[in-house]
Write an enzyme that holds these catalytic residues in place. Structure first.
Site, short mmCIF file in Angstrom:
data_model
loop_
_atom_site.label_atom_id
_atom_site.label_comp_id
_atom_site.label_asym_id
_atom_site.label_seq_id
_atom_site.Cartn_x
_atom_site.Cartn_y
_atom_site.Cartn_z
N LYS A 29 4.65 4.81 -3.83
CA LYS A 29 3.53 5.40 -3.73
C LYS A 29 3.08 6.07 -4.31
O LYS A 29 3.50 7.20 -4.28
CB LYS A 29 2.93 4.69 -2.53
CG LYS A 29 3.77 3.42 -1.54
CD LYS A 29 2.85 3.66 -0.62
CE LYS A 29 3.01 1.75 0.21
NZ LYS A 29 2.86 1.57 1.45
N PHE A 77 -8.21 -3.85 5.45
CA PHE A 77 -7.76 -2.68 5.23
C PHE A 77 -7.12 -3.68 3.75
O PHE A 77 -6.80 -2.33 2.85
CB PHE A 77 -6.80 -1.87 5.79
CG PHE A 77 -5.26 -2.29 6.41
CD1 PHE A 77 -4.48 -2.53 5.28
CD2 PHE A 77 -5.40 -2.54 7.57
CE1 PHE A 77 -3.34 -3.65 5.12
CE2 PHE A 77 -3.67 -3.72 7.81
CZ PHE A 77 -3.28 -3.96 7.15
N ASN A 132 1.64 6.53 2.86
CA ASN A 132 2.68 6.55 3.82
C ASN A 132 3.49 6.01 2.70
O ASN A 132 4.96 6.14 3.04
CB ASN A 132 3.05 5.80 4.88
CG ASN A 132 2.69 3.69 4.42
OD1 ASN A 132 2.15 3.49 2.86
ND2 ASN A 132 3.16 3.55 5.06
N HIS A 135 7.35 2.17 0.50
CA HIS A 135 7.60 0.64 0.87
C HIS A 135 8.95 0.71 0.54
O HIS A 135 9.43 0.52 -0.23
CB HIS A 135 6.66 -0.19 -0.06
CG HIS A 135 7.17 -1.63 -0.75
ND1 HIS A 135 6.52 -2.29 0.75
CD2 HIS A 135 7.93 -2.03 -0.99
CE1 HIS A 135 7.27 -3.97 0.34
NE2 HIS A 135 7.77 -2.95 -1.31
P1 ADP Z 1 5.15 -1.67 5.80
O1 ADP Z 1 5.21 -1.26 4.44
O2 ADP Z 1 5.89 -0.71 6.75
O3 ADP Z 1 6.40 -3.17 5.78
P2 ADP Z 1 3.26 -3.16 6.73
O4 ADP Z 1 3.64 -4.66 5.97
O5 ADP Z 1 2.51 -4.29 7.90
O6 ADP Z 1 4.48 -2.02 6.76
O7 ADP Z 1 1.62 -3.03 5.61
C1 ADP Z 1 1.76 -2.72 4.25
C2 ADP Z 1 0.97 -1.20 3.78
O8 ADP Z 1 -0.39 -1.17 3.98
C3 ADP Z 1 1.19 -0.30 4.95
O9 ADP Z 1 2.67 0.67 4.23
C4 ADP Z 1 0.44 0.82 4.57
O10 ADP Z 1 0.69 1.29 3.52
C5 ADP Z 1 -0.88 -0.36 4.15
N1 ADP Z 1 -1.34 -0.87 5.77
C6 ADP Z 1 -0.69 -1.12 6.78
N2 ADP Z 1 -2.08 -0.74 8.10
C7 ADP Z 1 -2.46 -0.27 7.76
C8 ADP Z 1 -3.42 0.30 8.27
N3 ADP Z 1 -4.54 0.00 9.36
N4 ADP Z 1 -4.66 0.74 7.42
C9 ADP Z 1 -4.89 1.42 6.13
N5 ADP Z 1 -3.26 1.00 5.49
C10 ADP Z 1 -2.39 -0.13 6.30
#
Ligand code: ADP
Length: 169
Positions: A29, A77, A132, A135
């Protein structure tokens, strides 16, 4: 290997799916790119033994970010997430390997870096969910869908690494 052997006898369907060659979409990212973590992150998948089949630096248009994260459209979000993903170039990657989808998710760690174990990418390199750094597709189906979404035909390479016989039996 004993555990596998036992599983082969009692759970042949499970072993078959565990040993499936899959593909996954991994994306560094914008924060990962800005923080100079590109080499570090690619290195973790390389060292594990997965095969890189696609790689590019790319400024993601808003429409693509929205399509990629369409399942999260109803989340509060979502607008912030789209701003984040389009805030600078990302590194798009396609990786192939046995069980690569779940394995890459383990290497990446929990969505919230606070819950990500040390040793994982997010556990070692990130602080907050909204930054984070990486992805990874959450299922083989989404792996295929996302690779098709982010890469054009001709941008992916099919090749055989010389180390393959030393990684797989
Ligand atoms: P992952 O990336 O671990 O598969 P998700 O599919 O739940 O997680 O979410 C996609 C992305 O959205 C996350 O990696 C993060 O960048 C963002 N995200 C998820 N939950 C939140 C939140 N509560 N606040 C801000 N960004 C979020």
């Amino acid at each position: 290997y004993k555990r596998n052997h036992t599983a082969r006898i009692f759970l042949p369907h499970l072993v078959a799916s565990m040993e499936e060659v899959e593909e996954t979409y991994i994306m560094i990212k914008p924060d990962g790119v800005q923080r100079g973590l590109v080499g570090e992150i690619i290195s973790r998948f390389e060292k594990k033994g997965f095969k890189l089949t696609g790689l590019k630096l790319f400024q993601c248009p808003k429409e693509l970010a929205e399509e990629h994260y369409k399942d999260l459209k109803s989340k509060s979000f979502f607008p912030k997430l789209i701003d984040y993903i389009t805030s600078g170039p990302v590194v798009c990657m396609a990786w192939e390997g046995i069980g690569v989808v779940a394995s890459a998710r383990k290497l990446i760690g929990a969505t919230n870096p606070l819950n990500a174990e040390p040793g994982t990418i997010r556990g070692d390199l990130a602080v907050q969910t909204g930054r984070n750094v990486v992805h990874g597709s959450d299922s083989p189906e989404n792996g295929k869908r996302e690779i098709a979404l982010w890469f054009k035909e001709g941008e992916l390479s099919s090749w055989t690494p010389v180390q393959e016989p030393w990684l797989t039996e």
